[in-house]
Design a protein around this motif. Sequence first.
Motif, PDB file in Angstrom:
ATOM      1  N   PRO A 162       2.928   2.969   8.758  1.00 53.58           N
ATOM      2  CA  PRO A 162       2.789   1.718   9.328  1.00 53.58           C
ATOM      3  C   PRO A 162       1.405   1.062   9.585  1.00 53.58           C
ATOM      4  O   PRO A 162       0.625   2.011   9.760  1.00 53.58           O
ATOM      5  CB  PRO A 162       3.751   1.998  10.673  1.00 53.58           C
ATOM      6  CG  PRO A 162       3.926   3.286  11.151  1.00 53.58           C
ATOM      7  CD  PRO A 162       3.591   4.133   9.797  1.00 53.58           C
ATOM      8  N   GLY A 163       1.537  -0.145   9.698  1.00 52.11           N
ATOM      9  CA  GLY A 163       0.245  -0.826   9.672  1.00 52.11           C
ATOM     10  C   GLY A 163       0.069  -1.885   9.175  1.00 52.11           C
ATOM     11  O   GLY A 163       0.962  -2.601   8.946  1.00 52.11           O
ATOM     12  N   ARG A 164      -1.048  -2.436   8.480  1.00 50.82           N
ATOM     13  CA  ARG A 164      -1.295  -3.542   7.940  1.00 50.82           C
ATOM     14  C   ARG A 164      -0.416  -3.297   6.801  1.00 50.82           C
ATOM     15  O   ARG A 164      -0.327  -2.486   6.123  1.00 50.82           O
ATOM     16  CB  ARG A 164      -2.840  -3.539   7.703  1.00 50.82           C
ATOM     17  CG  ARG A 164      -3.559  -4.172   8.815  1.00 50.82           C
ATOM     18  CD  ARG A 164      -5.042  -4.275   8.662  1.00 50.82           C
ATOM     19  NE  ARG A 164      -5.485  -4.602   7.121  1.00 50.82           N
ATOM     20  CZ  ARG A 164      -6.767  -4.590   7.179  1.00 50.82           C
ATOM     21  NH1 ARG A 164      -7.767  -4.376   7.862  1.00 50.82           N
ATOM     22  NH2 ARG A 164      -7.260  -4.982   5.703  1.00 50.82           N
ATOM     23  N   PRO A 165       0.000  -4.691   6.389  1.00 51.34           N
ATOM     24  CA  PRO A 165       0.682  -4.639   5.017  1.00 51.34           C
ATOM     25  C   PRO A 165      -0.037  -4.270   3.755  1.00 51.34           C
ATOM     26  O   PRO A 165      -1.163  -4.494   3.849  1.00 51.34           O
ATOM     27  CB  PRO A 165       1.300  -5.962   4.892  1.00 51.34           C
ATOM     28  CG  PRO A 165       0.441  -6.574   5.661  1.00 51.34           C
ATOM     29  CD  PRO A 165      -0.025  -5.845   6.908  1.00 51.34           C
ATOM     30  N   GLY A 166       0.658  -3.982   2.599  1.00 48.02           N
ATOM     31  CA  GLY A 166      -0.201  -3.408   1.399  1.00 48.02           C
ATOM     32  C   GLY A 166      -1.061  -4.632   1.062  1.00 48.02           C
ATOM     33  O   GLY A 166      -0.605  -5.971   1.452  1.00 48.02           O
ATOM     34  N   LYS A 167      -1.922  -4.623   0.288  1.00 45.66           N
ATOM     35  CA  LYS A 167      -2.790  -5.691  -0.406  1.00 45.66           C
ATOM     36  C   LYS A 167      -1.979  -6.850  -1.072  1.00 45.66           C
ATOM     37  O   LYS A 167      -2.349  -7.894  -1.285  1.00 45.66           O
ATOM     38  CB  LYS A 167      -3.862  -5.179  -1.146  1.00 45.66           C
ATOM     39  CG  LYS A 167      -3.640  -4.593  -2.491  1.00 45.66           C
ATOM     40  CD  LYS A 167      -5.067  -4.186  -3.001  1.00 45.66           C
ATOM     41  CE  LYS A 167      -4.612  -3.478  -4.340  1.00 45.66           C
ATOM     42  NZ  LYS A 167      -6.045  -3.436  -5.005  1.00 45.66           N
ATOM     43  N   ASN A 168      -0.686  -6.315  -1.734  1.00 44.61           N
ATOM     44  CA  ASN A 168       0.158  -6.947  -2.629  1.00 44.61           C
ATOM     45  C   ASN A 168       0.922  -7.740  -1.657  1.00 44.61           C
ATOM     46  O   ASN A 168       2.061  -8.575  -2.494  1.00 44.61           O
ATOM     47  CB  ASN A 168       0.645  -6.211  -3.870  1.00 44.61           C
ATOM     48  CG  ASN A 168      -0.582  -5.990  -4.669  1.00 44.61           C
ATOM     49  OD1 ASN A 168      -1.554  -6.619  -4.761  1.00 44.61           O
ATOM     50  ND2 ASN A 168      -0.332  -4.606  -5.365  1.00 44.61           N
ATOM     51  N   ALA A 169       1.342  -7.386  -0.611  1.00 38.01           N
ATOM     52  CA  ALA A 169       2.424  -8.067   0.363  1.00 38.01           C
ATOM     53  C   ALA A 169       2.172  -9.359   0.670  1.00 38.01           C
ATOM     54  O   ALA A 169       1.130  -9.937   0.888  1.00 38.01           O
ATOM     55  CB  ALA A 169       2.733  -7.114   1.608  1.00 38.01           C
ATOM     56  N   GLY A 176      -1.003   0.341  -4.106  1.00 38.79           N
ATOM     57  CA  GLY A 176      -1.015  -0.786  -3.405  1.00 38.79           C
ATOM     58  C   GLY A 176      -1.816  -0.951  -2.272  1.00 38.79           C
ATOM     59  O   GLY A 176      -1.354  -1.658  -1.457  1.00 38.79           O
ATOM     60  N   VAL A 177      -3.012  -0.422  -2.053  1.00 41.50           N
ATOM     61  CA  VAL A 177      -3.772  -0.253  -1.011  1.00 41.50           C
ATOM     62  C   VAL A 177      -5.344  -0.784  -1.436  1.00 41.50           C
ATOM     63  O   VAL A 177      -5.107  -0.776  -2.642  1.00 41.50           O
ATOM     64  CB  VAL A 177      -3.906   1.161  -0.226  1.00 41.50           C
ATOM     65  CG1 VAL A 177      -2.631   1.448   0.316  1.00 41.50           C
ATOM     66  CG2 VAL A 177      -4.381   2.158  -1.188  1.00 41.50           C
ATOM     67  N   THR A 178      -6.095  -0.789  -0.709  1.00 41.34           N
ATOM     68  CA  THR A 178      -7.382  -0.947  -0.920  1.00 41.34           C
ATOM     69  C   THR A 178      -8.239   0.441  -1.386  1.00 41.34           C
ATOM     70  O   THR A 178      -7.954   1.371  -0.988  1.00 41.34           O
ATOM     71  CB  THR A 178      -8.202  -1.632   0.042  1.00 41.34           C
ATOM     72  OG1 THR A 178      -8.285  -0.709   1.259  1.00 41.34           O
ATOM     73  CG2 THR A 178      -7.640  -3.036   0.480  1.00 41.34           C
ATOM     74  N   PRO A 179      -9.298   0.091  -2.049  1.00 40.74           N
ATOM     75  CA  PRO A 179     -10.057   1.350  -2.470  1.00 40.74           C
ATOM     76  C   PRO A 179     -10.589   2.186  -1.258  1.00 40.74           C
ATOM     77  O   PRO A 179     -10.673   3.317  -1.092  1.00 40.74           O
ATOM     78  CB  PRO A 179     -11.361   0.835  -3.237  1.00 40.74           C
ATOM     79  CG  PRO A 179     -10.941  -0.480  -4.122  1.00 40.74           C
ATOM     80  CD  PRO A 179      -9.828  -1.019  -2.822  1.00 40.74           C
ATOM     81  N   GLN A 180     -10.915   1.116  -0.115  1.00 41.86           N
ATOM     82  CA  GLN A 180     -11.362   2.014   0.976  1.00 41.86           C
ATOM     83  C   GLN A 180     -10.193   2.694   1.801  1.00 41.86           C
ATOM     84  O   GLN A 180     -10.568   3.758   2.179  1.00 41.86           O
ATOM     85  CB  GLN A 180     -11.921   0.879   2.262  1.00 41.86           C
ATOM     86  CG  GLN A 180     -13.138   0.122   1.901  1.00 41.86           C
ATOM     87  CD  GLN A 180     -13.014  -0.789   0.740  1.00 41.86           C
ATOM     88  OE1 GLN A 180     -11.684  -1.203   0.492  1.00 41.86           O
ATOM     89  NE2 GLN A 180     -13.808  -1.177  -0.036  1.00 41.86           N
ATOM     90  N   GLN A 233     -10.260   3.102  -7.770  1.00 39.44           N
ATOM     91  CA  GLN A 233      -9.710   1.746  -7.964  1.00 39.44           C
ATOM     92  C   GLN A 233      -8.111   1.905  -8.678  1.00 39.44           C
ATOM     93  O   GLN A 233      -7.394   1.137  -8.451  1.00 39.44           O
ATOM     94  CB  GLN A 233     -10.368   1.059  -9.086  1.00 39.44           C
ATOM     95  CG  GLN A 233      -9.985  -0.463  -9.024  1.00 39.44           C
ATOM     96  CD  GLN A 233      -9.768  -1.311  -7.767  1.00 39.44           C
ATOM     97  OE1 GLN A 233     -10.994  -1.445  -7.083  1.00 39.44           O
ATOM     98  NE2 GLN A 233      -8.678  -1.798  -7.500  1.00 39.44           N
ATOM     99  N   GLU A 234      -8.414   2.755  -9.640  1.00 37.96           N
ATOM    100  CA  GLU A 234      -6.770   3.085 -10.234  1.00 37.96           C
ATOM    101  C   GLU A 234      -5.651   3.677  -9.382  1.00 37.96           C
ATOM    102  O   GLU A 234      -4.542   3.209  -9.412  1.00 37.96           O
ATOM    103  CB  GLU A 234      -6.904   4.023 -11.239  1.00 37.96           C
ATOM    104  CG  GLU A 234      -7.699   3.558 -12.617  1.00 37.96           C
ATOM    105  CD  GLU A 234      -9.318   3.551 -12.253  1.00 37.96           C
ATOM    106  OE1 GLU A 234      -9.829   3.004 -13.321  1.00 37.96           O
ATOM    107  OE2 GLU A 234      -9.645   4.395 -11.396  1.00 37.96           O
ATOM    108  N   ILE A 235      -5.989   4.518  -8.278  1.00 44.11           N
ATOM    109  CA  ILE A 235      -5.232   4.916  -7.170  1.00 44.11           C
ATOM    110  C   ILE A 235      -5.012   3.770  -6.312  1.00 44.11           C
ATOM    111  O   ILE A 235      -3.642   3.727  -5.968  1.00 44.11           O
ATOM    112  CB  ILE A 235      -5.889   6.099  -6.665  1.00 44.11           C
ATOM    113  CG1 ILE A 235      -6.192   7.251  -7.530  1.00 44.11           C
ATOM    114  CG2 ILE A 235      -5.235   6.783  -5.403  1.00 44.11           C
ATOM    115  CD1 ILE A 235      -7.426   8.409  -7.080  1.00 44.11           C
TER     116      ILE A 235
END
Length: 181
Positions: free
Chosen positions: A174-181, A127-131, A120-122
């Motif tokens: 490239p791909g889906r935007p970051g979870k905070n985008a 700026g990505v999901t834990p998965q 989770q910290e990583i």
Amino acid sequence: MPDTDLDTETTMKWWSLYVEMAVSSIAPDIHEEVTRKLVRYHAATTTGHDERFAVQLTVNADSLTAAIKAATTAISGALNEATGRSADAVRIEAMTEEEFDAEQEAAAKAAAVPELMGRQEIADLLGVTPQRVNAIARTAAWRAAVVPVQTLRNGALYLADQVRDFAASWTRAPGRPGKNA
């Protein structure tokens, strides 16, 4: 500031000494009794090298020689009162209280647990999901830069400094935007 004995005008210092005595196999109740007898020296007893009886204590003396004499006399007397046996010192480590404090502080810093990061910290840092962290952790770039310290049921733990170094050089694919985008 060191204490001064007004009668002799000698500067006194606090000394920390570790003393091993030429006696072994001391029962726990004897350790406790000797510790009580040496309470004015803030003493702690332990089992030293080769199972020898050992004491860490503090004395106030005007020289190293006087500190050693005071410590060994006090320990020998307390041990004799507690066991009826006399023993000589066979190992002595002595230093001023300031040196002892500095050594203890350095040892504490060296033994300190480094900052760790889990999944989770990583994820928060990158700026990505834990998965997504799981997928990143399988890449050659990650494995070359970051080594797990411990793997638990909930996942691996990594040194935070290594993770930050990886993050500084990581280029988001490239791909889906970051979870905070």
